[in-house]
Design an enzyme around this catalytic site. Structure first.
Site, PDB file in Angstrom:
ATOM      1  N   LYS A   1       0.864  -1.169   0.000  1.00 22.73           N
ATOM      2  CA  LYS A   1       0.000   0.000   0.000  1.00 22.73           C
ATOM      3  C   LYS A   1       0.902   1.221   0.000  1.00 22.73           C
ATOM      4  O   LYS A   1       1.474   1.604   1.017  1.00 22.73           O
ATOM      5  CB  LYS A   1      -0.912   0.068   1.220  1.00 22.73           C
ATOM      6  CG  LYS A   1      -2.013   1.148   1.053  1.00 22.73           C
ATOM      7  CD  LYS A   1      -2.471   1.758   2.339  1.00 22.73           C
ATOM      8  CE  LYS A   1      -1.647   2.947   2.752  1.00 22.73           C
ATOM      9  NZ  LYS A   1      -1.754   4.111   1.831  1.00 22.73           N
ATOM     10  N   PRO A   2       1.073   1.870  -1.166  1.00 25.94           N
ATOM     11  CA  PRO A   2       1.864   3.100  -1.177  1.00 25.94           C
ATOM     12  C   PRO A   2       1.072   4.228  -0.533  1.00 25.94           C
ATOM     13  O   PRO A   2      -0.161   4.163  -0.441  1.00 25.94           O
ATOM     14  CB  PRO A   2       2.082   3.361  -2.665  1.00 25.94           C
ATOM     15  CG  PRO A   2       0.882   2.754  -3.328  1.00 25.94           C
ATOM     16  CD  PRO A   2       0.528   1.548  -2.493  1.00 25.94           C
TER      17      PRO A   2
ATOM     18  N   GLU B   1       9.963   0.806  11.123  1.00 28.13           N
ATOM     19  CA  GLU B   1      10.818   1.952  11.416  1.00 28.13           C
ATOM     20  C   GLU B   1       9.900   3.137  11.636  1.00 28.13           C
ATOM     21  O   GLU B   1       9.086   3.480  10.770  1.00 28.13           O
ATOM     22  CB  GLU B   1      11.790   2.247  10.273  1.00 28.13           C
ATOM     23  CG  GLU B   1      12.709   3.415  10.621  1.00 28.13           C
ATOM     24  CD  GLU B   1      13.426   3.989   9.416  1.00 28.13           C
ATOM     25  OE1 GLU B   1      13.226   5.186   9.134  1.00 28.13           O
ATOM     26  OE2 GLU B   1      14.164   3.234   8.756  1.00 28.13           O
TER      27      GLU B   1
END
EC number: 1.2.1.79
Length: 516
Positions: free
Chosen positions: A180-181, A253
């Site tokens: 999913k960008p 991250e």
């Protein structure tokens, strides 16, 4: 370089896993100008379900290939990245507004990831033997089994590197990937989907599903076998809880409030120049960029003057070449956050040493690289991540104070150290609570050292990307133990009373064997 033609974006649209015939579209704009680049279909939960179903079917065949065969495909992809690097940088710049050199960082990151993981995957993924419970009687083998379908929820700030860069080791480990960008930057993922296909990767193995996080992201979390996420600490907590309920693996991250320490004896000219990149790469929209600078008081005035001069000399602007140093923010919300943080700090007594203003004359979302001093914890930017072109300088009385203040945060992602010697820099680095520390640089060497793990401590992350862990986290270790000659039942000619002491004697003798 010109912005890619409309036909390019229309072609990339076809590499979406969403059927564009019956879906609403979202317009994607060029950040520098606000002009429309093209439109992409908005995915739904049903699109994710369809993509996962196809990905599972493709994954079975892909996992049956040897790691070396998979690596050959990813090596061809790497060659295509090198060949098409100018085009890929154009795409990244158009979607994010970053300077050309910051776009080049993404391309280099893809090259490093593909090369490193392609080289180490055959060895790291190969079955290996370990001592059995009873050597000779037991043969023990450990295998690395693919997770299955890996979900990647990617951010907008480094949309190629933090979507495709994480997909590369997942693919090499034998998994399928559903991405999913971010809704602002889908073309960066789609452009690489095209290169993957050209390299020979099965189309269904790497599925790009554009759409809102509340819909597409949620559906991916509900169906994937492992999740990789890059984004804010708050969102990371939510996703970790969702993955925990399903008992699937999760790596992330997250945010950072990254410190730089400048000690007496450091090369101040070099430190000041490098600090501009460390603080203002991608206009400060980088999880590992520097937002806090602790400088020993004896050199604080000299360093500050050199740093401010370097900041003021940096060229801010929009260009599809290397003629500018700092680019644009990506959105109105980012511009609003930076503006508010600066205004809040100034209203509470902070001093602006450089920058401090929006620059609508350069483009709709530009903001000057800004340096503050006399910042306190009462200010928004004191302890909270700005994620923009804003850094604060704090004079300190000693290195010990600098380390204590650098560690006084919930975050622990990246740090930078400048000292009189490499040995002193090493000693300082070892006392910092951060997943990566750069000595005599800002962030790029630690990030670019793909063989070393990269990630955060505290609320800055879970798990690691890069290094062996960056590949093996996408696998499940499976132990297969074959019993030979005798099992644990006594032979027919021995009673349990005589067999059990014999087993104990054998077990005691094994402590002298390697691996015990």
């Amino acid at each position: 370089m010109p912005v890619p033609a409309a036909a390019v974006f229309e072609r990339l649209r076809s590499f979406s896993a969403v059927d564009s015939q019956d879906h609403p579209n979202r317009a994607i704009t060029e950040v520098f100008t606000g002009q429309t680049l093209g439109e992409v279909p908005v995915g739904t939960a049903a699109d994710v379900a369809a993509a996962v179903t196809k990905a599972r079917a493709a994954q079975a065949e892909w996992a049956a290939r040897t790691p070396k065969q998979r690596a050959e495909v990813l090596e061809r992809y790497r060659a295509l990245v090198v060949e098409n690097r100018e085009y890929l940088m154009d795409i990244v710049q158009a979607e994010t507004g970053k300077a050309r050199w910051a776009a080049q960082e993404e391309i280099m990151g893809l090259m490093f990831a593909a090369r490193y993981f392609s080289r180490v995957a055959p060895q790291l993924l190969a079955p290996h033997s370990v001592p059995g419970a009873f050597p000779v009687l037991n043969k023990a083998t450990v295998r690395a089994v693919p997770k299955g379908v890996v979900g990647v929820i990617a951010p907008w700030n480094y949309p190629m590197l933090l979507s495709v860069g994480d997909s590369i080791p997942a693919l090499l480990a034998g998994n399928a990937v559903v991405v999913k960008p971010d809704s602002q930057t889908p073309y960066s993922s789609l452009a690489n989907a095209e290169l993957f296909a050209r390299a020979g990767l099965p189309r269904d193995l790497y599925a790009v599903v554009p759409g809102p996080g509340t819909v597409v992201g949620t559906a991916i979390v509900e169906q994937c076998d492992y999740l990789m996420f890059t984004g804010s600490s708050d969102t990371g907590r939510t996703l970790a809880e969702q993955c925990g309920r399903r008992l699937i693996g999760f790596s992330a991250e997250l945010g950072g409030k990254n410190p730089m320490i400048v000690a007496r004896g450091a090369d101040l000219d070099k430190a000041a120049k490098a600090a501009v990149r460390a603080c203002f790469s991608n206009a400060g929209q980088l999880c590992i960029s520097i937002e806090r600078m602790y400088v020993e008081r004896a050199i604080a005035d000299e360093f500050t003057a050199k740093f401010v001069a370097a900041v003021e000399a940096a060229k801010l602007g929009a260009a599809y070449d290397f003629s500018t140093d700092i680019g644009s923010l990506i959105s109105e919300s980012q511009l609003e956050t930076v503006t508010k943080h600066v205004a809040d700090a100034v209203s509470k007594g902070a001093k602006v040493l450089a920058g401090g203003n929006a620059r609508p004359d350069l483009g709709p979302l530009f903001f000057e690289p800004t340096v503050l001093t006399e910042v306190t914890d009462a200010m928004e930017c004191g302890r909270n991540e700005t994620f923009g072109p804003l850094v604060s300088i704090y004079p300190v009385d000693s290195v010990d104070e600098a380390i204590a203040r650098a560690n006084d945060t919930e975050y622990g992602l990246n740090a930078s150290v400048w000292a009189a010697s490499k040995a002193e820099g090493q000693r300082i680095a070892e006392r910092l609570h951060a997943g990566t520390v750069n000595i005599d640089e800002g962030y790029a060497p630690a990030w670019g050292t793909t063989g070393a793990p990269m990630g955060g401590m505290g609320i800055s992350g879970v798990g690691r990307r890069h290094g062996p862990d960056g590949l093996l986290k996408f696998t499940e270790p499976q132990s297969i133990v074959t019993t030979r000659i005798l099992n644990l039942d006594p032979p027919a000619f021995l009673s349990q009373e005589r067999w059990q002491p014999l087993l104990m004697t054998l077990a005691r003798s094994f402590r002298y064997l390697p691996g015990r």
